[in-house]
Design a protein around this motif. Structure first.
Motif, PDB file in Angstrom:
ATOM      1  N   VAL A  26      69.936 -44.406  56.399  1.00 46.29           N
ATOM      2  CA  VAL A  26      70.250 -45.782  56.008  1.00 46.29           C
ATOM      3  C   VAL A  26      70.572 -45.790  54.527  1.00 46.29           C
ATOM      4  CG1 VAL A  26      69.452 -48.168  55.863  1.00 46.29           C
ATOM      5  CG2 VAL A  26      68.652 -46.709  57.740  1.00 46.29           C
ATOM      6  N   HIS A  27      71.747 -46.303  54.171  1.00 50.51           N
ATOM      7  CA  HIS A  27      72.146 -46.451  52.768  1.00 50.51           C
ATOM      8  C   HIS A  27      72.229 -47.942  52.448  1.00 50.51           C
ATOM      9  CE1 HIS A  27      74.350 -42.327  53.198  1.00 50.51           C
ATOM     10  NE2 HIS A  27      73.048 -42.180  52.996  1.00 50.51           N
ATOM     11  N   VAL A  28      71.533 -48.372  51.433  1.00 49.47           N
ATOM     12  CA  VAL A  28      71.546 -49.773  51.012  1.00 49.47           C
ATOM     13  C   VAL A  28      72.185 -49.845  49.635  1.00 49.47           C
ATOM     14  CG1 VAL A  28      70.177 -51.818  50.484  1.00 49.47           C
ATOM     15  CG2 VAL A  28      69.485 -50.302  52.363  1.00 49.47           C
ATOM     16  N   HIS A  29      73.324 -50.514  49.552  1.00 50.02           N
ATOM     17  CA  HIS A  29      74.062 -50.606  48.299  1.00 50.02           C
ATOM     18  C   HIS A  29      73.858 -51.943  47.586  1.00 50.02           C
ATOM     19  CE1 HIS A  29      75.983 -46.906  49.519  1.00 50.02           C
ATOM     20  NE2 HIS A  29      76.419 -47.471  50.633  1.00 50.02           N
ATOM     21  N   LEU A  30      73.289 -52.911  48.282  1.00 49.65           N
ATOM     22  CA  LEU A  30      72.981 -54.208  47.670  1.00 49.65           C
ATOM     23  C   LEU A  30      71.565 -54.582  48.091  1.00 49.65           C
ATOM     24  CD1 LEU A  30      74.198 -56.540  45.942  1.00 49.65           C
ATOM     25  CD2 LEU A  30      74.748 -57.672  48.115  1.00 49.65           C
ATOM     26  N   PRO A  31      70.571 -54.244  47.281  1.00 42.73           N
ATOM     27  CA  PRO A  31      69.168 -54.401  47.685  1.00 42.73           C
ATOM     28  C   PRO A  31      68.775 -55.813  48.102  1.00 42.73           C
ATOM     29  CG  PRO A  31      69.312 -52.980  45.765  1.00 42.73           C
ATOM     30  CD  PRO A  31      70.682 -53.535  45.987  1.00 42.73           C
ATOM     31  N   VAL A  95      75.324 -52.281  53.527  1.00 44.73           N
ATOM     32  CA  VAL A  95      74.317 -51.494  54.243  1.00 44.73           C
ATOM     33  C   VAL A  95      75.034 -50.630  55.273  1.00 44.73           C
ATOM     34  CG1 VAL A  95      72.173 -51.535  55.578  1.00 44.73           C
ATOM     35  CG2 VAL A  95      72.664 -53.405  53.974  1.00 44.73           C
ATOM     36  N   VAL A  96      74.658 -49.344  55.317  1.00 46.67           N
ATOM     37  CA  VAL A  96      75.260 -48.394  56.254  1.00 46.67           C
ATOM     38  C   VAL A  96      74.149 -47.700  57.033  1.00 46.67           C
ATOM     39  CG1 VAL A  96      76.674 -46.317  56.505  1.00 46.67           C
ATOM     40  CG2 VAL A  96      77.250 -48.010  54.742  1.00 46.67           C
ATOM     41  N   PHE A  97      74.244 -47.759  58.367  1.00 43.63           N
ATOM     42  CA  PHE A  97      73.298 -47.094  59.243  1.00 43.63           C
ATOM     43  C   PHE A  97      74.003 -45.911  59.890  1.00 43.63           C
ATOM     44  CE2 PHE A  97      72.525 -51.636  59.125  1.00 43.63           C
ATOM     45  CZ  PHE A  97      71.145 -51.755  58.957  1.00 43.63           C
ATOM     46  N   GLY A  98      73.557 -44.684  59.602  1.00 41.43           N
ATOM     47  CA  GLY A  98      74.099 -43.525  60.298  1.00 41.43           C
ATOM     48  C   GLY A  98      73.577 -43.474  61.723  1.00 41.43           C
ATOM     49  N   LEU A  99      74.435 -43.128  62.668  1.00 44.39           N
ATOM     50  CA  LEU A  99      74.055 -43.082  64.072  1.00 44.39           C
ATOM     51  C   LEU A  99      74.192 -41.667  64.611  1.00 44.39           C
ATOM     52  CD1 LEU A  99      75.818 -46.368  65.279  1.00 44.39           C
ATOM     53  CD2 LEU A  99      73.441 -46.068  64.536  1.00 44.39           C
ATOM     54  N   SER A 100      73.417 -41.391  65.651  1.00 47.85           N
ATOM     55  CA  SER A 100      73.282 -40.028  66.157  1.00 47.85           C
ATOM     56  C   SER A 100      74.548 -39.475  66.794  1.00 47.85           C
ATOM     57  CB  SER A 100      72.133 -39.967  67.173  1.00 47.85           C
ATOM     58  OG  SER A 100      72.274 -40.964  68.179  1.00 47.85           O
ATOM     59  N   ASP A 101      75.542 -40.309  67.074  1.00 48.56           N
ATOM     60  CA  ASP A 101      76.786 -39.808  67.667  1.00 48.56           C
ATOM     61  C   ASP A 101      77.860 -39.558  66.614  1.00 48.56           C
ATOM     62  OD1 ASP A 101      77.371 -42.405  66.982  1.00 48.56           O
ATOM     63  OD2 ASP A 101      78.410 -42.885  68.856  1.00 48.56           O
ATOM     64  N   LEU A 105      77.150 -47.680  61.642  1.00 45.10           N
ATOM     65  CA  LEU A 105      77.109 -49.130  61.732  1.00 45.10           C
ATOM     66  C   LEU A 105      77.110 -49.645  60.297  1.00 45.10           C
ATOM     67  CD1 LEU A 105      76.686 -51.874  63.180  1.00 45.10           C
ATOM     68  CD2 LEU A 105      74.220 -51.397  63.133  1.00 45.10           C
ATOM     69  N   ARG A 106      78.168 -50.373  59.932  1.00 47.31           N
ATOM     70  CA  ARG A 106      78.324 -50.830  58.550  1.00 47.31           C
ATOM     71  C   ARG A 106      78.270 -52.350  58.483  1.00 47.31           C
ATOM     72  NH1 ARG A 106      83.455 -46.978  56.746  1.00 47.31           N
ATOM     73  NH2 ARG A 106      82.390 -44.951  57.053  1.00 47.31           N
ATOM     74  N   TYR A 107      77.510 -52.819  57.504  1.00 40.32           N
ATOM     75  CA  TYR A 107      77.420 -54.260  57.268  1.00 40.32           C
ATOM     76  C   TYR A 107      78.188 -54.592  56.001  1.00 40.32           C
ATOM     77  CZ  TYR A 107      75.706 -58.910  56.231  1.00 40.32           C
ATOM     78  OH  TYR A 107      75.643 -60.242  55.956  1.00 40.32           O
ATOM     79  N   ARG A 108      79.188 -55.459  56.156  1.00 38.98           N
ATOM     80  CA  ARG A 108      80.055 -55.872  55.046  1.00 38.98           C
ATOM     81  C   ARG A 108      79.913 -57.374  54.843  1.00 38.98           C
ATOM     82  NH1 ARG A 108      85.684 -57.442  54.513  1.00 38.98           N
ATOM     83  NH2 ARG A 108      86.529 -56.718  52.513  1.00 38.98           N
TER      84      ARG A 108
END
Length: 288
Positions: A26-31, A95-101, A105-108
């Motif tokens: 999980v990467h959070v670019h805007l806390p 926010v970016v969620f890495g997925l196992s495939d 999943l990116r939130y803009r």
């Protein structure tokens, strides 16, 4: 702002795209998007968890990542997309969620008003979620129940229907459309909408929402679903955003007023202030 049909469309798309996949990073670019817990704990809680399901309550998305629940509100312009991780990251992706495939999943969110809460079972839910009124499609919501929720309110019916504690999920577009179909002027006091008119209003709300969901929502501004697709219901609108254009029923120009800071659209002939419709008939979607 995404309303019930848009959020429901996003939910259905994300169910197909993320359920069964494991969060790998999980990467959070805007806390400030993360309201609870801290960003570090948000990341720690999610990594290794599986998306078990995606639900909706009102305008909230509820991700089941047991033993936690990720509660997301898109607010004005929040968007979720599932894309290959090699795809370039669009501006305003927070926010970016890495997925196992191998996808992400990116939130803009251009306006940056959206929120996320990752909560354990014993942690309090957001107040806005707890105080939501019934869902419009809830079988327990009858015209009589709707009348009971309206009859003591002296504010304009448009304002009352936008109150999420009265009904969950309705916003500016679909309230304007439902009031048109039921022949109710938006400035009518909610307390003056009797039980018979509540029957017409509830039927109109459900009709409008059903058609909007079937069309994938309304792309008035920036809305897209989890696949990046625009909605199509904006092509079926009877009054919203049609100021000055002829009513499809009577030909009178659609009018626009400001009510509670919201642009409000209606037909002065089909939705008269005195409650007596002059020439309303069943609306056929011949303009689509």
């Amino acid at each position: 702002m995404p309303e019930l049909p848009e959020v429901e469309t996003v939910r259905r798309g994300l169910t197909s795209l993320v359920v069964g996949k494991v969060v790998t990073y999980v990467h959070v670019h805007l806390p400030r998007i993360i309201r609870h817990p801290s960003v570090a704990e948000f990341q720690q809680r999610l990594v290794g968890r599986t998306f078990e399901g995606v639900d909706r309550r009102g305008k909230y998305l509820l991700f089941d990542v047991r033993p936690y629940e990720l509660i997301s509100h898109l607010r004005m312009e929040g968007q979720y997309r599932v894309v290959p991780k090699e795809e370039s990251v669009a501006p305003h992706t927070h926010v970016v969620f890495g997925l196992s495939d191998g996808t992400e999943l990116r939130y803009r969110d251009v306006r940056q008003f959206g929120t996320m809460d990752l909560l354990a079972e014993d942690e309090p839910r957001p107040t806005g979620l707890v105080t939501l009124g019934p869902e419009p499609f809830d079988p327990a919501l009858t015209p009589h129940i709707l009348h009971l929720r309206l009859h003591k309110r002296v504010a304009p019916i448009k304002s009352v229907l936008l109150d999420q504690s009265v009904l969950a999920g309705l916003g500016n577009i679909y309230v304007d459309e439902a009031l048109f179909l039921s022949g109710i002027h938006p400035l009518t006091k909610a307390s003056r909408v009797g039980e018979r008119r509540c029957e017409l209003l509830l039927a109109a709300i459900r009709e409008v929402l059903t058609k909007a969901i079937d069309a994938g929502g309304s792309s008035i501004r920036s809305y897209v679903d989890g696949y990046g697709r625009h909605g199509g219901f904006q092509m079926q609108l009877h009054v919203y955003a049609r100021e000055g254009e002829p009513c499809f029923v009577c030909g009178q120009p659609i009018e626009k007023i400001r009510l509670g800071g919201r642009g409000t659209h209606y037909c002065p002939n089909c939705q008269p202030r005195n409650g007596r419709r002059k020439s309303m008939r069943i609306v056929e979607d011949t303009h689509v």
